[in-house]
Design a protein around this motif. Sequence first.
Motif, mmCIF file in Angstrom:
data_model
loop_
_atom_site.group_PDB
_atom_site.id
_atom_site.type_symbol
_atom_site.label_atom_id
_atom_site.label_comp_id
_atom_site.label_asym_id
_atom_site.label_seq_id
_atom_site.Cartn_x
_atom_site.Cartn_y
_atom_site.Cartn_z
ATOM 1 N N ASP A 99 59.144 4.910 6.410
ATOM 2 C CA ASP A 99 59.156 6.103 5.593
ATOM 3 C C ASP A 99 59.396 5.864 4.044
ATOM 4 O O ASP A 99 58.818 6.509 3.422
ATOM 5 N N TRP A 100 59.595 4.618 3.537
ATOM 6 C CA TRP A 100 59.313 3.946 2.138
ATOM 7 C C TRP A 100 60.339 5.148 1.142
ATOM 8 O O TRP A 100 59.616 5.639 0.399
ATOM 9 N N PRO A 101 61.479 5.103 1.325
ATOM 10 C CA PRO A 101 62.216 5.808 0.454
ATOM 11 C C PRO A 101 62.109 4.953 -1.076
ATOM 12 O O PRO A 101 62.453 5.875 -1.709
ATOM 13 N N GLY A 102 61.762 3.955 -1.147
ATOM 14 C CA GLY A 102 61.809 3.221 -2.440
ATOM 15 C C GLY A 102 60.463 3.056 -2.841
ATOM 16 O O GLY A 102 59.995 2.630 -3.759
ATOM 17 N N ASN A 103 59.508 3.619 -2.283
ATOM 18 C CA ASN A 103 58.101 3.997 -2.521
ATOM 19 C C ASN A 103 57.433 2.453 -2.722
ATOM 20 O O ASN A 103 57.677 1.571 -2.098
ATOM 21 N N SER A 104 56.345 2.349 -3.701
ATOM 22 C CA SER A 104 55.717 1.144 -3.965
ATOM 23 C C SER A 104 56.714 -0.383 -4.277
ATOM 24 O O SER A 104 56.459 -1.108 -3.982
ATOM 25 N N ARG A 105 57.789 0.233 -5.014
ATOM 26 C CA ARG A 105 58.758 -0.679 -5.249
ATOM 27 C C ARG A 105 59.324 -1.408 -4.199
ATOM 28 O O ARG A 105 59.473 -2.560 -4.227
ATOM 29 N N GLU A 106 59.645 -0.909 -3.150
ATOM 30 C CA GLU A 106 60.344 -1.453 -2.015
ATOM 31 C C GLU A 106 59.222 -2.005 -1.107
ATOM 32 O O GLU A 106 59.580 -3.228 -0.603
ATOM 33 N N LEU A 107 58.080 -1.657 -1.213
ATOM 34 C CA LEU A 107 56.948 -2.012 -0.383
ATOM 35 C C LEU A 107 56.768 -3.371 -1.019
ATOM 36 O O LEU A 107 56.485 -4.455 -0.259
ATOM 37 N N GLU A 108 56.539 -3.537 -2.364
ATOM 38 C CA GLU A 108 56.494 -4.957 -2.960
ATOM 39 C C GLU A 108 57.698 -5.799 -2.553
ATOM 40 O O GLU A 108 57.385 -7.214 -2.438
ATOM 41 N N ASN A 109 58.731 -5.472 -2.716
ATOM 42 C CA ASN A 109 59.758 -6.199 -2.342
ATOM 43 C C ASN A 109 59.608 -6.723 -0.929
ATOM 44 O O ASN A 109 60.007 -8.035 -0.662
ATOM 45 N N VAL A 110 59.442 -5.789 0.055
ATOM 46 C CA VAL A 110 59.149 -6.326 1.634
ATOM 47 C C VAL A 110 58.130 -7.428 1.595
ATOM 48 O O VAL A 110 58.434 -8.364 2.241
ATOM 49 N N ILE A 111 56.933 -7.333 0.688
ATOM 50 C CA ILE A 111 56.011 -8.045 1.023
ATOM 51 C C ILE A 111 56.354 -9.618 0.239
ATOM 52 O O ILE A 111 56.113 -10.516 0.982
ATOM 53 N N GLN A 112 56.905 -9.565 -0.907
ATOM 54 C CA GLN A 112 57.420 -10.772 -1.344
ATOM 55 C C GLN A 112 58.436 -11.664 -0.427
ATOM 56 O O GLN A 112 58.309 -12.594 -0.467
ATOM 57 N N ARG A 113 59.462 -10.871 0.086
ATOM 58 C CA ARG A 113 60.371 -11.378 0.953
ATOM 59 C C ARG A 113 59.811 -11.935 2.289
ATOM 60 O O ARG A 113 59.864 -13.183 2.551
ATOM 61 N N SER A 114 58.608 -11.307 2.674
ATOM 62 C CA SER A 114 58.042 -11.823 3.881
ATOM 63 C C SER A 114 57.194 -13.064 3.715
ATOM 64 O O SER A 114 57.154 -14.073 4.597
ATOM 65 N N LEU A 115 56.514 -13.118 2.432
ATOM 66 C CA LEU A 115 55.553 -14.453 2.042
ATOM 67 C C LEU A 115 56.708 -15.493 2.048
ATOM 68 O O LEU A 115 56.407 -16.811 2.336
#
Length: 418
Positions: free
Chosen positions: A264-280
Amino acid sequence: MSSIPSWPLHSSLRSQGRDAEAAREQAHTFNVPEFRPAPQAAGQAPGSDAAWILQDPASEQLRQMLEQVASSDAGVLFLGDGGADKEMAARYLHGMSGRRNGPFVSVNCGALAEGMIQAELFGHVQGAFSGAFDNLPGCLEEAHLGTLFLDEVEDLPLHMQSKLVRVLQERTLSRMGSQQRITVDVRVVAASSKSLEQAVASRKFREDLYYLLGVVRLPVLPLRQRPADIIALAEHFTHTWCQRMHYAPVQLNAQAKEKLLGHDWPGNSRELENVIQRSLLLSRGLHIGAQDLSLTEAPAQLAPLAEASPAEHEQAKALADVDLDETLESLCDIHDTGLEQHVLNALLLKVWQRNRYNQVHTAKQLGISRSVVRARLLRLGEILPSPGTQGVADKEDPPLIMRPGSTERSSAAGTALG
């Protein structure tokens, strides 16, 4: 030619102090293609490093509107949830404008330190306050001949709003501690995650500033309403963070993309970037799978916080005092005469309302006598004297008649509501 080793490639490429040249040499040794920036794509703002990478039809419509208004210096107000790419839109607007060769200065109004807001925005001269050891320009001066982006503009204090109005109208400013006027040529673009119309109606935001900033008002939809942007942004963030951390190219597999699209991305693009950085940081190899993505639930679904502690209560009181100081600053700018009576009347009516129109409780909270409260309410026309009120004990409110036209309550409310 040696094959790629079985251990995580990330740790190999981060060797030798994360030096970029060493990382490229390592990648060549392991037969991994060198990670090169993507060529300038369609939608790249000229003179800017901000590409338009969004692909959803709603985002494409926004891009077209930005190109329409870019040539003007009219104020543009972006409206949308926090983290919903409003700054990306502002950077693209700057890159398409005639100010593209000037600076783009971004300011988060909600993050400005209390008491230092004026110095941050307008600059200061040496000795303007304790610790001001030099003359320093503010953000408005730094954005001269360019664009100033005010994010979370709703958090700008009222007294700063009035000063900003003057700058926008006169194109001049004075640094803190100085009377000298400095000419500035800057386009101010703003963003808000709240309803500024409601803030104007409740007198928390200046109406004149609202119209100056919002000549053009552009909504930026939350990420959940722009599904075609999710994968485009995820790949962009993957590309960006691989470069920053000197990783070889990493790809999202089909399962990872499906999981991203289902969130659902309640934090929008900021949340998405956080998820990608952590995954890397935590994944292995050259692909990110669904198991590598750690998605958190929306804040609204989390357990409620405990009641505020005494320390938190004291902090809330201190912040309320700061808000009061800012409101008084704004009132001093607006009222040339009669300010004291205006403040006293507003305070009386607010406390009377909060105490359900009970004069005794109102007097107690204000620290004055009930007779003074009643006299002031009579003078303001909020109540009218009624027959037979003499001799009533002070501990009770006598029956009274509300002023004509008042719908707050009827005289039949009696002593229960005062």
